[in-house]
Motif scaffolding. Structure first.
Motif: not given
Length: 177
Positions: A100-125
């Motif tokens: 996801m991406r969030v742009s709010e109050k002058g802040n631009n925040i981006k989140f990325y992930s590497k897939p994990g063992k299922n859709e609720n898990f990731v190996s890297e955030l």
């Protein structure tokens, strides 16, 4: 023959340097760095918390599955520019999916992930934020690796007081595939 050896060495050197984009920030003067390794998490998981408290048990389960947390922040313009360049190079490797991406109050925040063992898990955030904190410009790089449950990781990042981490509470609703 010499030419082949020299080219091979240059390739190895450039490959190892490319893979370590963020470690250079560990000891930079104008960067606040927090690096926690799996050894730290193993120590934390041995803390005697009440086994009857389900929230404490969930927290222990979360930290037992962590490998490493790296958080780098800087207010200096030249460092912030270098951080943006390094993040771009890291993302161009193509091993991360945008959450996801969030742009709010002058802040631009981006989140990325590497897939994990299922859709609720990731190996890297991975998170990159460019914006302001307390009226000062700031850039933040955060990488958390391990077997991460996305539904619980926001509690950990909030406890670490990472700028931009409050947006993780909404990650489950905004996750893209």
């Amino acid at each position: 023959m010499k030419k082949s050896i020299i080219l091979a060495l240059i390739g190895i050197i450039s490959f190892t340097g490319y893979g370590q984009n963020f470690e250079k920030y560990d000891s930079m003067k104008d960067v606040d760095a927090v690096v926690m390794t799996s050894k730290m998490f193993k120590l934390l998981s041995k803390v005697d918390l009440s086994s009857t408290d389900p929230e404490a048990q969930q927290y222990l389960n979360l930290i037992e599955n962590l490998k490493e947390i790296r958080i780098y922040t800087s207010n200096l313009s030249s460092v912030r520019s270098q951080m943006a360049t390094d993040v771009s190079a890291y993302l161009n490797k193509g091993s991360l999916d945008e959450l996801m991406r969030v742009s709010e109050k002058g802040n631009n925040i981006k989140f990325y992930s590497k897939p994990g063992k299922n859709e609720n898990f990731v190996s890297e955030l991975f998170m990159f934020m460019e914006g302001e904190k307390d009226g000062k410009p700031i850039s933040v790089i955060m990488s958390i690796t391990g077997n991460l449950d996305l539904t619980k990781i926001s509690q950990l990042t909030s406890d670490l007081k990472v700028p931009g981490s409050e947006e993780l509470k909404n990650v489950k609703n905004k996750k893209t595939k």
